[in-house]
Design a protein around this motif. Structure first.
Motif, PDB file in Angstrom:
ATOM      1  N   LEU A   1      24.902  38.265  52.474  1.00  0.00           N
ATOM      2  CA  LEU A   1      24.674  37.708  51.150  1.00  0.00           C
ATOM      3  C   LEU A   1      23.788  38.592  50.281  1.00  0.00           C
ATOM      4  O   LEU A   1      23.433  38.196  49.171  1.00  0.00           O
ATOM      5  N   PHE A   2      23.458  39.780  50.791  1.00  0.00           N
ATOM      6  CA  PHE A   2      22.483  40.638  50.141  1.00  0.00           C
ATOM      7  C   PHE A   2      23.060  41.900  49.512  1.00  0.00           C
ATOM      8  O   PHE A   2      22.409  42.538  48.692  1.00  0.00           O
ATOM      9  N   ASP A   3      24.281  42.295  49.905  1.00  0.00           N
ATOM     10  CA  ASP A   3      24.777  43.607  49.500  1.00  0.00           C
ATOM     11  C   ASP A   3      25.886  43.546  48.455  1.00  0.00           C
ATOM     12  O   ASP A   3      26.437  44.580  48.074  1.00  0.00           O
ATOM     13  N   ALA A   4      26.217  42.368  47.987  1.00  0.00           N
ATOM     14  CA  ALA A   4      27.172  42.194  46.886  1.00  0.00           C
ATOM     15  C   ALA A   4      26.969  40.805  46.308  1.00  0.00           C
ATOM     16  O   ALA A   4      26.581  39.869  47.021  1.00  0.00           O
ATOM     17  N   VAL A   5      27.217  40.671  44.998  1.00  0.00           N
ATOM     18  CA  VAL A   5      27.210  39.363  44.357  1.00  0.00           C
ATOM     19  C   VAL A   5      28.637  38.842  44.372  1.00  0.00           C
ATOM     20  O   VAL A   5      29.556  39.537  43.926  1.00  0.00           O
ATOM     21  N   MET A   6      28.826  37.635  44.908  1.00  0.00           N
ATOM     22  CA  MET A   6      30.155  37.047  44.939  1.00  0.00           C
ATOM     23  C   MET A   6      30.091  35.664  44.311  1.00  0.00           C
ATOM     24  O   MET A   6      29.509  34.728  44.874  1.00  0.00           O
ATOM     25  N   LEU A   7      30.657  35.545  43.120  1.00  0.00           N
ATOM     26  CA  LEU A   7      30.649  34.294  42.381  1.00  0.00           C
ATOM     27  C   LEU A   7      31.839  33.443  42.806  1.00  0.00           C
ATOM     28  O   LEU A   7      32.989  33.816  42.597  1.00  0.00           O
ATOM     29  N   LYS A   8      31.535  32.287  43.388  1.00  0.00           N
ATOM     30  CA  LYS A   8      32.589  31.380  43.837  1.00  0.00           C
ATOM     31  C   LYS A   8      32.535  30.101  43.009  1.00  0.00           C
ATOM     32  O   LYS A   8      31.758  29.983  42.052  1.00  0.00           O
ATOM     33  N   GLU A   9      33.376  29.162  43.381  1.00  0.00           N
ATOM     34  CA  GLU A   9      33.557  27.933  42.596  1.00  0.00           C
ATOM     35  C   GLU A   9      32.238  27.259  42.258  1.00  0.00           C
ATOM     36  O   GLU A   9      31.995  26.873  41.101  1.00  0.00           O
ATOM     37  N   ASN A  10      31.363  27.082  43.244  1.00  0.00           N
ATOM     38  CA  ASN A  10      30.111  26.370  43.002  1.00  0.00           C
ATOM     39  C   ASN A  10      29.186  27.137  42.060  1.00  0.00           C
ATOM     40  O   ASN A  10      28.497  26.531  41.226  1.00  0.00           O
ATOM     41  N   HIS A  11      29.150  28.465  42.194  1.00  0.00           N
ATOM     42  CA  HIS A  11      28.311  29.259  41.296  1.00  0.00           C
ATOM     43  C   HIS A  11      28.806  29.127  39.851  1.00  0.00           C
ATOM     44  O   HIS A  11      28.009  28.980  38.915  1.00  0.00           O
ATOM     45  N   VAL A  12      30.116  29.210  39.677  1.00  0.00           N
ATOM     46  CA  VAL A  12      30.696  29.114  38.334  1.00  0.00           C
ATOM     47  C   VAL A  12      30.437  27.727  37.749  1.00  0.00           C
ATOM     48  O   VAL A  12      30.108  27.583  36.561  1.00  0.00           O
ATOM     49  N   ARG A  13      30.568  26.718  38.566  1.00  0.00           N
ATOM     50  CA  ARG A  13      30.355  25.341  38.095  1.00  0.00           C
ATOM     51  C   ARG A  13      28.933  25.168  37.576  1.00  0.00           C
ATOM     52  O   ARG A  13      28.718  24.581  36.501  1.00  0.00           O
ATOM     53  N   VAL A  14      27.959  25.655  38.325  1.00  0.00           N
ATOM     54  CA  VAL A  14      26.562  25.501  37.905  1.00  0.00           C
ATOM     55  C   VAL A  14      26.281  26.332  36.659  1.00  0.00           C
ATOM     56  O   VAL A  14      25.579  25.884  35.738  1.00  0.00           O
ATOM     57  N   ALA A  15      26.857  27.540  36.599  1.00  0.00           N
ATOM     58  CA  ALA A  15      26.629  28.411  35.444  1.00  0.00           C
ATOM     59  C   ALA A  15      27.309  27.876  34.188  1.00  0.00           C
ATOM     60  O   ALA A  15      26.862  28.158  33.070  1.00  0.00           O
ATOM     61  N   GLY A  16      28.401  27.148  34.348  1.00  0.00           N
ATOM     62  CA  GLY A  16      29.100  26.582  33.209  1.00  0.00           C
ATOM     63  C   GLY A  16      30.421  27.242  32.890  1.00  0.00           C
ATOM     64  O   GLY A  16      31.295  26.620  32.281  1.00  0.00           O
ATOM     65  N   SER A  17      30.565  28.529  33.277  1.00  0.00           N
ATOM     66  CA  SER A  17      31.819  29.244  33.027  1.00  0.00           C
ATOM     67  C   SER A  17      31.813  30.555  33.786  1.00  0.00           C
ATOM     68  O   SER A  17      30.765  31.019  34.255  1.00  0.00           O
ATOM     69  N   ILE A  18      32.995  31.159  33.907  1.00  0.00           N
ATOM     70  CA  ILE A  18      33.103  32.486  34.516  1.00  0.00           C
ATOM     71  C   ILE A  18      32.243  33.484  33.737  1.00  0.00           C
ATOM     72  O   ILE A  18      31.478  34.268  34.315  1.00  0.00           O
ATOM     73  N   THR A  19      32.350  33.455  32.417  1.00  0.00           N
ATOM     74  CA  THR A  19      31.616  34.406  31.581  1.00  0.00           C
ATOM     75  C   THR A  19      30.112  34.271  31.778  1.00  0.00           C
ATOM     76  O   THR A  19      29.397  35.272  31.959  1.00  0.00           O
ATOM     77  N   ALA A  20      29.619  33.051  31.747  1.00  0.00           N
ATOM     78  CA  ALA A  20      28.181  32.840  31.921  1.00  0.00           C
ATOM     79  C   ALA A  20      27.711  33.294  33.295  1.00  0.00           C
ATOM     80  O   ALA A  20      26.636  33.896  33.435  1.00  0.00           O
ATOM     81  N   ALA A  21      28.505  33.024  34.313  1.00  0.00           N
ATOM     82  CA  ALA A  21      28.130  33.424  35.664  1.00  0.00           C
ATOM     83  C   ALA A  21      28.100  34.943  35.804  1.00  0.00           C
ATOM     84  O   ALA A  21      27.184  35.516  36.416  1.00  0.00           O
ATOM     85  N   ILE A  22      29.101  35.629  35.242  1.00  0.00           N
ATOM     86  CA  ILE A  22      29.152  37.087  35.319  1.00  0.00           C
ATOM     87  C   ILE A  22      27.964  37.698  34.580  1.00  0.00           C
ATOM     88  O   ILE A  22      27.304  38.624  35.083  1.00  0.00           O
ATOM     89  N   ARG A  23      27.661  37.197  33.408  1.00  0.00           N
ATOM     90  CA  ARG A  23      26.551  37.762  32.636  1.00  0.00           C
ATOM     91  C   ARG A  23      25.214  37.556  33.336  1.00  0.00           C
ATOM     92  O   ARG A  23      24.355  38.445  33.331  1.00  0.00           O
ATOM     93  N   ALA A  24      25.040  36.406  33.939  1.00  0.00           N
ATOM     94  CA  ALA A  24      23.797  36.154  34.669  1.00  0.00           C
ATOM     95  C   ALA A  24      23.679  37.081  35.876  1.00  0.00           C
ATOM     96  O   ALA A  24      22.601  37.621  36.165  1.00  0.00           O
TER      97      ALA A  24
END
Length: 291
Positions: free
Chosen positions: A162-185
């Motif tokens: 969990l330390f050597d790459a960021v992997m945005l999955k369903e739960n991360h996107v849901r909390v962030a609000g959108s794919i775009t918001a999650a990627i930017r964060a």
């Protein structure tokens, strides 16, 4: 072993072996104590077709109990061997041979199982652009060893943890609000790490392509959606700059069709999760004359 595959770090192998021998031997091998501790020979027999993997762990188990153990390998790491192949000849103290037997075979049979399965998947997608990825679905405590075995089998490591790459999955996107918001964060917090984004719809795919990332995981897309995803990702303005990965619903019956749809990567948890160990035996004495 294939020259391009780095051997495992010696400290990793030593740590794995220490834990395995402590687990198996405890206060001592009470059955081995019944044997005279004299010089003895042994041979290592492979009882089915396999890709050999795990020699460093096998050697370390035996030399931990007998530093003078002689191990004459007849095959290299990563070699394909047939049923009945004598893999190695050993010479050392009798008690050390029998006490190290199970731990050494456990490593070799498990890692050879992972390498053999990986090689079969790699062969099944030959001629396509797809490469076979592993996952984090590994045996606890043996992740680095199993991921090494995937490389020996011709596969590619997805990420180590969990330390050597960021992997945005369903739960991360849901909390962030959108794919775009999650990627930017993710980009703001971890600008130097690879960024992988899982999408569940064509609309999310297009959003991830526009925002940009290092790889897009199209999770559980059916065949029509998968082909449409490939078409979009290869078309202007994206032009195939972001590779696509498939996960879910992958086995030997579906693999080739998925690869022929033009995806770049196919991740398969079963490489390290559904391990079927290779059948090996360590037998005292010289090998049969026919071996």
């Amino acid at each position: 072993m294939t020259a391009s595959i780095a051997p495992p770090p010696a400290e990793q192998v030593a740590d794995d072996v220490r834990r395995a021998l402590a687990e198996d031997l405890g206060g001592g091998d009470v059955t081995a104590q019944l044997l005279p501790d004299t010089a003895e020979s042994a041979y290592l027999l492979c009882k089915e077709d396999a890709v050999v993997c795990g020699r460093p762990w096998f050697d370390a188990c035996h030399r931990a109990l007998d530093p003078d153990m002689s191990i004459d390998w007849r095959v290299a790491e990563g070699d394909r061997v047939g049923k009945g192949t004598v893999l190695a000849l050993l010479q050392g103290r009798t008690r050390a041979l029998v006490s190290a037997e199970r731990a050494s075979l456990n490593f070799l049979q498990t890692l050879s199982g992972t390498a053999t399965a990986t090689a079969a998947y790699v062969a099944a997608v030959e001629g396509t652009r797809a490469r076979i990825l592993d996952t984090r679905k590994t045996i606890p405590g043996l992740r680095l060893a199993q991921k090494y075995a995937v490389r020996v089998g011709g596969g590619v490591n997805h990420r180590i943890g969990l330390f050597d790459a960021v992997m945005l999955k369903e739960n991360h996107v849901r909390v962030a609000g959108s794919i775009t918001a999650a990627i930017r964060a993710a980009r703001a917090m971890h600008p130097t790490l690879p960024l992988i984004v899982e999408v569940e719809t064509i609309a999310q795919l297009e959003e991830a392509l526009r925002e940009g990332c290092d790889r897009i995981l199209i999770d559980d897309f059916d065949a029509a959606m998968r082909r449409e995803a490939v078409r979009i990702a290869r078309s202007a303005p994206f032009n195939g700059t972001i590779p696509l990965e498939v996960s879910g619903g992958v086995d030997m019956t579906t693999l080739r069709a998925i690869a022929e749809d033009g995806v770049d990567f196919i991740s398969i948890g079963g490489l390290t999760k559904h391990v079927r160990a290779i059948d090996l035996s360590l037998k005292l004495g010289p090998p049969p004359a026919s071996a």
